[in-house]
Design an enzyme around this catalytic site. Structure first.
Site, PDB file in Angstrom:
ATOM      1  CG  HIS A  17     -16.006  43.504 143.163  1.00  0.00           C
ATOM      2  ND1 HIS A  17     -16.514  44.521 143.938  1.00  0.00           N
ATOM      3  CD2 HIS A  17     -16.009  43.973 141.886  1.00  0.00           C
ATOM      4  CE1 HIS A  17     -16.815  45.556 143.176  1.00  0.00           C
ATOM      5  NE2 HIS A  17     -16.514  45.249 141.917  1.00  0.00           N
ATOM      6  CD  GLU A  18     -14.758  42.174 138.752  1.00  0.00           C
ATOM      7  OE1 GLU A  18     -15.752  42.287 137.987  1.00  0.00           O
ATOM      8  OE2 GLU A  18     -14.122  43.158 139.162  1.00  0.00           O
ATOM      9  CG  HIS A  21     -19.852  43.424 138.795  1.00  0.00           C
ATOM     10  ND1 HIS A  21     -20.752  44.414 139.118  1.00  0.00           N
ATOM     11  CD2 HIS A  21     -18.635  43.893 139.196  1.00  0.00           C
ATOM     12  CE1 HIS A  21     -20.111  45.425 139.697  1.00  0.00           C
ATOM     13  NE2 HIS A  21     -18.828  45.123 139.766  1.00  0.00           N
TER      14      HIS A  21
END
Length: 350
Positions: A17-18, A21
């Site tokens: 997920h990170e 980003h």
């Protein structure tokens, strides 16, 4: 071992997920100061590509801190060329959406791997036959295998159940019994049952249970992609629907689970084998993607909401309002986590 597997699964999902980003931010020319798995005290850290990479003490989340963006203090801004604050609303929304998108992509990859492994699919073999049901009246018996319904070939229990649920009028069943083909005609009746959200619903049924017989699903390249896509869409839809029902009160708040539930379910999946772990990891990955899109200011969805406001009205939302809503968002988030933990403890205590 189960706890270790749970932590590894959660950490891997948060990492991807990170990472979404991170790559999106770098693509937009934003400097990433910190990439952390977990919150709180940093237990392990190193610096690479100008970013401080960390594993922190509380493994219940993670964050990417970009230059000019600090959720703990939204008033901290930077207007340097490589700052998050100088990017357009669309660029910011791209960075924010990239995290949840990474979770959906990861879920698709996991379902693809499951498909390659030949997942076990429930066969349309009849187990129990309910007394006085349409199935009993039509003469269906335990160990009968449903081969087709109204001329439509049946290979899985799910296919059979779907046709029965959406049927109109009578059904012509082709069954295999003791090596011989027989034909039966029946009309489903509407009965009360519970759905996956534990709600009482009215559903067309014929009064049979599964014998629990399964078979390996053998897929071509096209069917493998189809399976992965179908499972990802189904999981996303299920979670969105569940959240909607929870918010409007159709599903009681006591059904909400927390980190203990995740550990327990991962433990059960581990006991059932690595295929089950992959299934569960894919589902949790979709869950993370969906939850992070909620319009809560502490989450990606909340930040997307602020940037959408800026994009539509050509001005930023008031800093005071952003700070107040962000604090409210953290309160909501921690309240939900607390409720989930409270429910978990209640379940453990019976």
């Amino acid at each position: 071992m189960s706890i270790l597997v749970s932590l590894l699964v959660l950490s891997a999902l948060i990492f991807f997920h990170e990472l979404g980003h991170y790559f999106a931010a770098r693509a937009m020319g934003v400097y990433v100061e910190v990439f952390s798995i977990g919150f709180g005290k940093r237990m392990m850290t190193f610096k690479k590509w100008g970013t401080e990479w960390s594993i922190s003490a509380i493994p219940l989340g993670g964050y990417v801190r970009m230059k000019g963006q600090d959720d703990s203090d939204p008033s901290k801004k930077s207007f340097d060329e490589d700052s998050y604050n100088v990017k357009t609303p669309l660029q910011k929304m791209f960075i924010l959406f990239a995290g949840p998108l990474a979770n959906f992509v990861l879920a698709f990859v996991l379902y693809f791997m499951i498909a390659l492994g030949g997942p076990s699919i429930l066969s349309p073999v009849i187990g129990d036959v309910v007394k006085n049901s349409p199935a009993e009246k039509a003469g269906l018996k335990t160990n009968d295998t449903v081969k087709s319904i109204n001329g439509v070939k049946i290979t899985t229990w799910k296919e059979m159940a779907k046709i029965i649920e959406h049927s109109e009028g009578s059904l012509n069943l082709e069954i295999l019994r003791d090596g011989f083909v027989e034909f039966k005609t029946l009309t489903p009746s509407i009965r009360e049952t519970k759905n996956m959200f534990n709600e009482v619903i009215q559903k067309k049924m014929i009064g049979i249970g599964s014998a629990g017989v399964s078979h390996k699903l053998e897929l071509s390249a096209g069917e493998t992609l189809s399976y992965a896509t179908e499972q990802t869409i189904f999981a996303s839809t299920m979670i969105f629907t569940g959240l909607k029902k929870l918010i409007v009160g159709e599903v009681p708040a006591k059904e909400l689970g927390g980190v203990i539930s995740i550990v327990k379910l991962t433990s059960d999946a581990t006991d059932a084998g690595w295929m089950s772990v992959l299934f569960f990891a894919a589902l949790i990955s979709v869950n993370l993607g969906v939850l992070n899109l909620l319009p809560i200011p502490a989450l990606d969805g909340g930040h997307i909401m602020f940037n959408l406001y800026e994009f539509i009205f050509r001005r930023e939302a008031s800093e005071a309002i952003i700070i107040k809503l962000t604090i409210a968002g953290w309160v909501i988030l921690f309240s939900l986590m607390g409720l989930g933990l409270y429910n978990d403890i209640n379940r453990l205590m019976g």
